[in-house]
Design a protein around this motif. Sequence first.
Motif, mmCIF file in Angstrom:
data_model
loop_
_atom_site.group_PDB
_atom_site.id
_atom_site.type_symbol
_atom_site.label_atom_id
_atom_site.label_comp_id
_atom_site.label_asym_id
_atom_site.label_seq_id
_atom_site.Cartn_x
_atom_site.Cartn_y
_atom_site.Cartn_z
ATOM 1 N N ARG B 257 72.186 52.586 11.086
ATOM 2 C CA ARG B 257 72.384 52.506 12.536
ATOM 3 C C ARG B 257 71.992 53.836 13.185
ATOM 4 N NH1 ARG B 257 72.903 47.841 14.762
ATOM 5 N NH2 ARG B 257 74.907 47.151 13.964
ATOM 6 N N THR B 261 69.012 54.295 15.912
ATOM 7 C CA THR B 261 69.266 54.892 17.232
ATOM 8 C C THR B 261 68.266 56.016 17.503
ATOM 9 O OG1 THR B 261 71.608 54.345 16.991
ATOM 10 C CG2 THR B 261 71.040 55.984 18.663
ATOM 11 N N LEU B 265 65.643 55.205 20.658
ATOM 12 C CA LEU B 265 65.819 55.969 21.895
ATOM 13 C C LEU B 265 64.757 57.062 21.999
ATOM 14 C CD1 LEU B 265 69.703 56.391 22.227
ATOM 15 C CD2 LEU B 265 68.216 54.681 23.268
ATOM 16 N N LEU B 307 76.005 55.344 22.391
ATOM 17 C CA LEU B 307 74.605 55.295 21.967
ATOM 18 C C LEU B 307 74.284 53.955 21.304
ATOM 19 C CD1 LEU B 307 74.194 58.935 20.614
ATOM 20 C CD2 LEU B 307 73.194 57.966 22.691
ATOM 21 N N VAL B 308 75.200 53.469 20.484
ATOM 22 C CA VAL B 308 74.978 52.160 19.855
ATOM 23 C C VAL B 308 74.908 51.075 20.930
ATOM 24 C CG1 VAL B 308 76.046 50.402 18.374
ATOM 25 C CG2 VAL B 308 75.979 52.801 17.637
ATOM 26 N N THR B 311 71.642 51.442 22.951
ATOM 27 C CA THR B 311 70.496 51.116 22.089
ATOM 28 C C THR B 311 70.293 49.607 22.021
ATOM 29 O OG1 THR B 311 70.727 53.121 20.764
ATOM 30 C CG2 THR B 311 69.618 51.263 19.714
ATOM 31 N N HIS B 312 71.394 48.865 22.047
ATOM 32 C CA HIS B 312 71.241 47.408 21.950
ATOM 33 C C HIS B 312 70.823 46.770 23.262
ATOM 34 C CE1 HIS B 312 72.537 48.203 17.990
ATOM 35 N NE2 HIS B 312 72.054 47.016 17.679
#
Lengths: 90, 429
Positions: B257, B261, B265, B307-308, B311-312
Amino acid sequence: MAEQRRGVATPGRDAGRAARLPDLTHVDLRTLRVLDDPALTAEVERVLRNAAECQEVWHSGEGEGELQPSVVRTFSAGLAEAGRLPDERG
Amino acid sequence: MTPAAVPAEVFPALAGTRPTPRGTEALRAAVHARRMLLLKSLLVRSDRQHHLLGPAARRHFEQAWALLVAAERTDPAAVRDVLDYPTTGAWLAVALAAPPGVAFERQSAHLGGVAVAAAVRAGHAVDGTLVVPTGLLVLPGLGVLHCPSGRVRLSSGPGWSRIADDTGHGEVVLARPAVRPGPGASRRAGGGRGWFALRTLPGGTIRLDDLDPYRLPSPDTGRGALRAADRSDAPWGTWARRWRQAFELLTAVDGQRAAETAAVLRAVVPLAAPGAGATPVGATLRAAPGAALIQLPGTARELAESLVHETHHTKLAALDELVPLCRPGGGAVHRVGWRPDPRPASAVLQGAYAHLALTDLWWRVRTGAAAAPAWRRRAGERFEAYRAEVGQALSLLLESDELTTAGREFVQGMERHHAGLGVTAQNVL
C-alpha cells in the motif's frame, strides 16, 4: 493503432458497447493534433459539451466521500497575486 | 465482461483496492490517455474559436505548442511527466470550461508555462520571449516565477535554462534534472529573485505543491470550498517530518500500500488548517488525479490514513475516465453510513471505494503486529463500523440500476474483497 474501449455517456447505453476510441497512450503530440478519428472526434465533442463535469471535486473527512460538482468558473491564472506569494524560497 | 482497456487480471485487483504493479501501470496509462484527450479538446476548441482570439494570443499559443512538440522530440518521457502532472489536468479542465473570448484566451496562455516546464525537464533549449499575462509564470511540478512585466526572456546553456522577467524583477536558472549546471550557472541553478520552487517530500518524488494556482478549485464554489495553506501555515519541516513518519507506519503495516501510494500520487496540496473542533478534510479533483488535497493532520497515523483515502479517489477517478462505472443521468440518491444526506450513485461508489481501502488498511493494522497499540485499538473500532457501512453501500449499489456492466462487475469485485476481509477477520481474531 491500438484501441481502447470508452463509454459514451448516455443513459441506457452500456460502457461496454461504446465506440472504440484510439489508444492515446502512445500517441505523440504532433500526431495528436492532426488525428481526426471519428470516435476521437465524438469524444472530444462530448468533453467540450460537458466541460464543467471535469471540475468535480471529491471531498473527504467532513462529509466523507462527497461528490461536490463545482460550478463552471472563470479561474484567474493570476491567483497567486503578489501579496499572497510565499515569503520563503525553497 | 472485463473492459478491454484494463488487463483481465488487473480489474479484480483494482476492485479489491489491493495494489499491484500492473494495476498502478494501468492507472497511470489511463491518466495519460485522459490528459491527451483533454489536450486534444483544447486544440480543437482553440482552432474552432480562432476568430475570437486576438492575433497575439493565437501566435503565443502556437509558439508554446511548437515548443512542447519540440521538447517531446528531445525527451518524450519528461514531457509526458509534465503533461500528466495533476495541476496540468486541472488547468485543462478550467480552460475547457472558460467562456469564449478573454477568459479562454487568458487560460490558453498557460500553455506557455507548461511548454517551458516540459522543455526544462527535457533538456530542450529555450530562447526568445514568452508572454505571461498574469504576471506569474507557473511551471507545473517545478515552481513559479514572479514576472511583473508580463513577459519573460528565455535562454539556455549546457544543462541549464534561464528564465528572466523582461524588466529584471525576477529570474531563475533551472538545471535539467540529473544534469549538473554548466559554468556560470551553478551558483544560480534552481534559485533566483522572484522564483519559488516546489519541494519534494522525503523518500520519493511527490511534490508538496503549495504554489500552483491550479492546485485548488475556485474558492467561490460555495459549500465545500477549499482554502490553500500558505507556506507559513504549513511549515516545511513539520510536513517533511510527519510525511516520513507516515510512510514508515504505512510501510510497516502494508508495504504494498505504501509503494502504491508513492507511485500513484504526484503531489500533495496542503490545505488550511481546520477551525477549532472541526473535522479535518481532504479532497481530490476529478481533473487532477494524483494530487491529494489534505490538511496537515496532527499525527503521522492520520496522515497515513488520509493518503490511503485520497489515493483511492485518484484510482477510481482514473479508472472511471477509462471505463465508466456508473450510468449518467440517474437522479436517484441513496443514504450511506458515512454521511447524513442522501448521495447519487457515483458519490456512493467513490465513498465506498475509499472506505473499502481504509477498511482493508484497518484490518491489517488490527491484525498485524507492526502498529502501536493505540492505533490497533482505533483501527479495530473503525474496521467494525466501516465494514458494516461499506457493506450496506455495496448492496445498495448492486440493487440499483445505475451501474454500467463494467461498474457492476467492479462493485461485485469490491464486494468479494469486502466479504473476504470479514471472513478472514473473524477467523484470525
